[in-house]
Design a protein around this motif. Sequence first.
Motif, PDB file in Angstrom:
ATOM      1  N   ILE A  55       0.843  -1.043  -0.012  1.00  0.00           N
ATOM      2  CA  ILE A  55      -0.009  -0.084   0.024  1.00  0.00           C
ATOM      3  C   ILE A  55       0.776   1.172   0.074  1.00  0.00           C
ATOM      4  CG2 ILE A  55      -1.704   1.334   1.372  1.00  0.00           C
ATOM      5  CD1 ILE A  55      -2.916  -1.507   2.242  1.00  0.00           C
ATOM      6  N   ARG A  66      -2.695   6.340   1.689  1.00  0.00           N
ATOM      7  CA  ARG A  66      -2.987   5.001   2.066  1.00  0.00           C
ATOM      8  C   ARG A  66      -4.299   4.740   2.607  1.00  0.00           C
ATOM      9  NH1 ARG A  66       2.402   4.696   5.987  1.00  0.00           N
ATOM     10  NH2 ARG A  66       1.588   6.439   6.431  1.00  0.00           N
ATOM     11  N   ARG A  67      -4.979   5.727   3.078  1.00  0.00           N
ATOM     12  CA  ARG A  67      -6.251   5.462   3.875  1.00  0.00           C
ATOM     13  C   ARG A  67      -7.054   5.159   2.813  1.00  0.00           C
ATOM     14  NH1 ARG A  67      -9.119   9.238   8.224  1.00  0.00           N
ATOM     15  NH2 ARG A  67     -10.930   7.649   8.550  1.00  0.00           N
ATOM     16  N   SER A  70      -6.386   1.862   0.959  1.00  0.00           N
ATOM     17  CA  SER A  70      -6.799   0.830   1.820  1.00  0.00           C
ATOM     18  C   SER A  70      -8.289   0.643   1.705  1.00  0.00           C
ATOM     19  CB  SER A  70      -6.631   1.124   3.258  1.00  0.00           C
ATOM     20  OG  SER A  70      -5.238   1.160   3.569  1.00  0.00           O
ATOM     21  N   ASP A  74     -10.520  -2.759   0.448  1.00  0.00           N
ATOM     22  CA  ASP A  74     -11.425  -3.354   1.410  1.00  0.00           C
ATOM     23  C   ASP A  74     -13.024  -3.702   0.615  1.00  0.00           C
ATOM     24  OD1 ASP A  74      -9.768  -3.422   3.268  1.00  0.00           O
ATOM     25  OD2 ASP A  74     -10.298  -1.641   4.325  1.00  0.00           O
TER      26      ASP A  74
END
Length: 75
Positions: A55, A66-67, A70, A74
């Motif tokens: 990531i 990165r958030r 992610s 997901d």
Amino acid sequence: GIEAGATADQTKADIDAQPMEQVADLRDWSLVRLEIINEVLKDKVIEAANNNMSIADIAKKTGVNRRTISHWLDK
């Protein structure tokens, strides 16, 4: 059409010189393009992650935090 008038090198002054309706059309066109670009980028991020890219590395290469990456992974 809007496509012919929409260029990456347009300045605020160039856009300001256009009628309000044309600016609104340009905004709509830009939002649609951004949505398409984000979908393609998300697919490429998923592909990179499936190929074992971290990531952190994906974030560096794409400029996406990165958030967000992610979150994309997901779903």
